[in-house]
Scaffold this active site. Structure first.
Site, PDB file in Angstrom:
ATOM      1  CB  CYS A 116      -0.954  -0.002   1.178  1.00  0.00           C
ATOM      2  SG  CYS A 116      -1.994  -1.453   1.215  1.00  0.00           S
ATOM      3  CG  HIS A 257      -3.144   3.281   2.812  1.00  0.00           C
ATOM      4  ND1 HIS A 257      -3.547   2.977   1.532  1.00  0.00           N
ATOM      5  CD2 HIS A 257      -3.202   2.128   3.518  1.00  0.00           C
ATOM      6  CE1 HIS A 257      -3.829   1.694   1.475  1.00  0.00           C
ATOM      7  NE2 HIS A 257      -3.632   1.152   2.661  1.00  0.00           N
ATOM      8  CG  ASN A 287      -6.494  -1.038   1.663  1.00  0.00           C
ATOM      9  OD1 ASN A 287      -5.867  -0.550   0.728  1.00  0.00           O
ATOM     10  ND2 ASN A 287      -5.910  -1.584   2.715  1.00  0.00           N
TER      11      ASN A 287
HETATM   12  N1  COA Z   1     -18.220  -8.797  10.133  1.00  0.00           N
HETATM   13  C1  COA Z   1     -18.582  -9.120  11.370  1.00  0.00           C
HETATM   14  N2  COA Z   1     -17.725  -9.506  12.323  1.00  0.00           N
HETATM   15  C2  COA Z   1     -16.424  -9.557  11.975  1.00  0.00           C
HETATM   16  C3  COA Z   1     -15.969  -9.246  10.690  1.00  0.00           C
HETATM   17  C4  COA Z   1     -16.926  -8.855   9.742  1.00  0.00           C
HETATM   18  N3  COA Z   1     -16.603  -8.534   8.485  1.00  0.00           N
HETATM   19  N4  COA Z   1     -14.636  -9.378  10.649  1.00  0.00           N
HETATM   20  C5  COA Z   1     -14.249  -9.774  11.871  1.00  0.00           C
HETATM   21  N5  COA Z   1     -15.321  -9.877  12.675  1.00  0.00           N
HETATM   22  C6  COA Z   1     -15.387 -10.284  14.062  1.00  0.00           C
HETATM   23  C7  COA Z   1     -14.142 -11.014  14.516  1.00  0.00           C
HETATM   24  O1  COA Z   1     -14.256 -12.371  14.185  1.00  0.00           O
HETATM   25  C8  COA Z   1     -14.163 -10.771  16.005  1.00  0.00           C
HETATM   26  O2  COA Z   1     -15.068 -11.688  16.574  1.00  0.00           O
HETATM   27  P1  COA Z   1     -14.678 -12.449  17.933  1.00  0.00           P
HETATM   28  O3  COA Z   1     -14.477 -11.376  18.957  1.00  0.00           O
HETATM   29  O4  COA Z   1     -15.886 -13.307  18.175  1.00  0.00           O
HETATM   30  O5  COA Z   1     -13.433 -13.195  17.620  1.00  0.00           O
HETATM   31  C9  COA Z   1     -14.812  -9.404  16.142  1.00  0.00           C
HETATM   32  O6  COA Z   1     -15.427  -9.115  14.875  1.00  0.00           O
HETATM   33  C10 COA Z   1     -13.862  -8.292  16.499  1.00  0.00           C
HETATM   34  O7  COA Z   1     -12.717  -8.402  15.738  1.00  0.00           O
HETATM   35  P2  COA Z   1     -11.533  -7.398  16.009  1.00  0.00           P
HETATM   36  O8  COA Z   1     -10.290  -7.993  15.448  1.00  0.00           O
HETATM   37  O9  COA Z   1     -11.539  -6.958  17.419  1.00  0.00           O
HETATM   38  O10 COA Z   1     -11.991  -6.137  15.144  1.00  0.00           O
HETATM   39  P3  COA Z   1     -11.229  -4.799  14.960  1.00  0.00           P
HETATM   40  O11 COA Z   1     -11.899  -3.738  15.703  1.00  0.00           O
HETATM   41  O12 COA Z   1      -9.735  -4.940  15.132  1.00  0.00           O
HETATM   42  O13 COA Z   1     -11.473  -4.531  13.405  1.00  0.00           O
HETATM   43  C11 COA Z   1     -10.353  -4.709  11.316  1.00  0.00           C
HETATM   44  C12 COA Z   1     -10.996  -5.456  12.461  1.00  0.00           C
HETATM   45  C13 COA Z   1      -9.779  -5.704  10.326  1.00  0.00           C
HETATM   46  C14 COA Z   1     -11.393  -3.853  10.628  1.00  0.00           C
HETATM   47  C15 COA Z   1      -9.231  -3.783  11.869  1.00  0.00           C
HETATM   48  O14 COA Z   1      -8.406  -4.513  12.743  1.00  0.00           O
HETATM   49  C16 COA Z   1      -8.370  -3.179  10.797  1.00  0.00           C
HETATM   50  O15 COA Z   1      -8.847  -2.439   9.965  1.00  0.00           O
HETATM   51  N6  COA Z   1      -7.063  -3.431  10.835  1.00  0.00           N
HETATM   52  C17 COA Z   1      -6.144  -2.898   9.872  1.00  0.00           C
HETATM   53  C18 COA Z   1      -6.291  -3.600   8.577  1.00  0.00           C
HETATM   54  C19 COA Z   1      -5.593  -2.881   7.482  1.00  0.00           C
HETATM   55  O16 COA Z   1      -5.597  -1.688   7.446  1.00  0.00           O
HETATM   56  N7  COA Z   1      -4.978  -3.611   6.568  1.00  0.00           N
HETATM   57  C20 COA Z   1      -4.325  -3.081   5.455  1.00  0.00           C
HETATM   58  C21 COA Z   1      -3.165  -2.259   5.885  1.00  0.00           C
HETATM   59  S1  COA Z   1      -2.448  -1.504   4.526  1.00  0.00           S
END
Ligand code: COA
Length: 330
Positions: A116, A257, A287
């Protein structure tokens, strides 16, 4: 003493496939909800390319626009660089396919892979080639079809990504106070296994097993990526600003980004910038990796949020991890 060569931005362009995939559509594919996706990421919809449309086609459409806004022809370009992690093929480069679409020959072309952060890394490469006097006019593209390396059964990742392309034409300039004012780049590969695509390379060549185990799709530890992204994006934004000799007050707009709205808000807070001066289009795009900063910049220019003479800062973060920021004058 020889005079330093500056780098100016002649034009920008962007292109998105027509097909829109909304959060409501995703609700039918995986166990998720519009409410979860919106509150956790800020994404409402993303664009998805057709099965047989390659990344180079999106790159071409964005480049045609950028060349038009720069008012030059493809034949005048000395070098083409395409930042992408979703190339048409492993070989030749997507930049080769792009060159072929323009029908121009003998000019050098290559791809750049920095996930990215690819477009910001590309700005550094373009600036270096221009400053050294090797090339005068460069077409720099960020183009991705992340939909084709996404596991559509994995709700942790499939809600995040989309497709699109952006392009910029850069040229040599006698003026130091326009175009690319400063750049800061970084990487820490000890984080490689938090965001990666396991198969298709030399570690896991394509096989029945890699296909069966879905190893040709992005694997990510979202929570860990989130934390490092906030720290590194804020840090590199400050580094590039210091190198530019400008202050935060001089920056009209930061273009971060577009990975997660909460990452963007946390970065803005860390560097002390109000959200009114942060450009956001993640709700429409998701993204799109190396295409995010350039498509957002193009939109900011087209909608009048950035005008000739304004200073903006692009800030990126991606797999590797890699990160980078560039302070630019439009
Ligand atoms: N819909 C519903 N629930 C979902 C889900 C979705 N699409 N994706 C994950 N969950 C669930 C998980 O399984 C987890 O459930 P659990 O507690 O029963 O295990 C729960 O939601 C919470 O997950 P968590 O990891 O705490 O969520 P989060 O607040 O960290 O958000 C992301 C997840 C991926 C959105 C976030 O971590 C993120 O954006 N990270 C950076 C990713 C990124 O930018 N990547 C590219 C970088 S260039």
């Amino acid at each position: 003493m020889t005079k330093k060569i500056g780098t100016k931005i002649l034009g920008t362009g962007s292109f998105f496939p027509d097909k829109i995939l909304t959060n409501a559509d995703l609700e039918k594919i995986v166990d998720t909800s519009d409410e979860w996706i919106t509150t956790r990421t800020g994404i409402k919809e993303r664009r998805i390319s057709q099965e047989h449309t390659p990344t180079s086609e999106l790159a071409y459409q964005a480049s045609v626009q950028a060349l038009k806004s720069a008012n030059i022809s493809a034949a005048e370009i000395d070098l083409i660089v395409v930042a992408t992690i979703t190339p048409d093929m492993m070989c030749p480069s997507t930049a080769c396919f792009l060159q072929n679409k323009f029908g121009i020959k003998t000019k050098p072309v290559f791809d750049l892979a920095a996930a990215c952060s690819g477009f910001v890394y590309g700005i550094a490469v373009a600036k270096a080639f221009i400053a050294s006097g090797i090339y005068k006019k460069i077409l720099l593209v960020g183009a991705e079809e992340l939909s084709k390396i996404t596991d559509w059964t994995d709700r942790n990742t499939c809600v995040l990504f989309g497709d699109g392309a952006g392009a910029m034409v850069l040229s040599a300039s006698e003026e130091q106070e326009e175009g690319i004012l400063s750049i800061s780049l970084g990487a820490d590969a000890s984080y490689w296994d938090l965001l990666y695509l396991p198969a298709g390379g030399t570690v896991n060549p394509a096989s029945e097993r890699t296909v069966k185990e879905k190893l040709h799709t992005i694997k990510m530890h979202g929570k860990e990526v989130f934390k490092v992204a906030v720290v590194k994006m804020a840090q590199v934004a400050e580094e590039a600003l210091i190198l530019s000799g400008k202050s935060l007050d001089d920056i009209k707009l930061i273009i971060p980004h577009q990975a997660n709205m909460r990452i963007i808000e946390a970065v803005a807070k860390k560097i002390g910038l109000p959200m009114e001066r942060v450009f956001v289009n993640i709700h429409k795009t998701g993204n799109i990796s190396s295409a995010t900063t350039i498509t957002a910049l193009d939109e900011a220019i087209k909608c009048g949020k950035l005008q000739k003479g304004d200073i903006a800062e692009l800030v990126a973060f991606g797999g590797g991890f890699t990160w980078g920021a560039a302070v630019i004058r439009i």
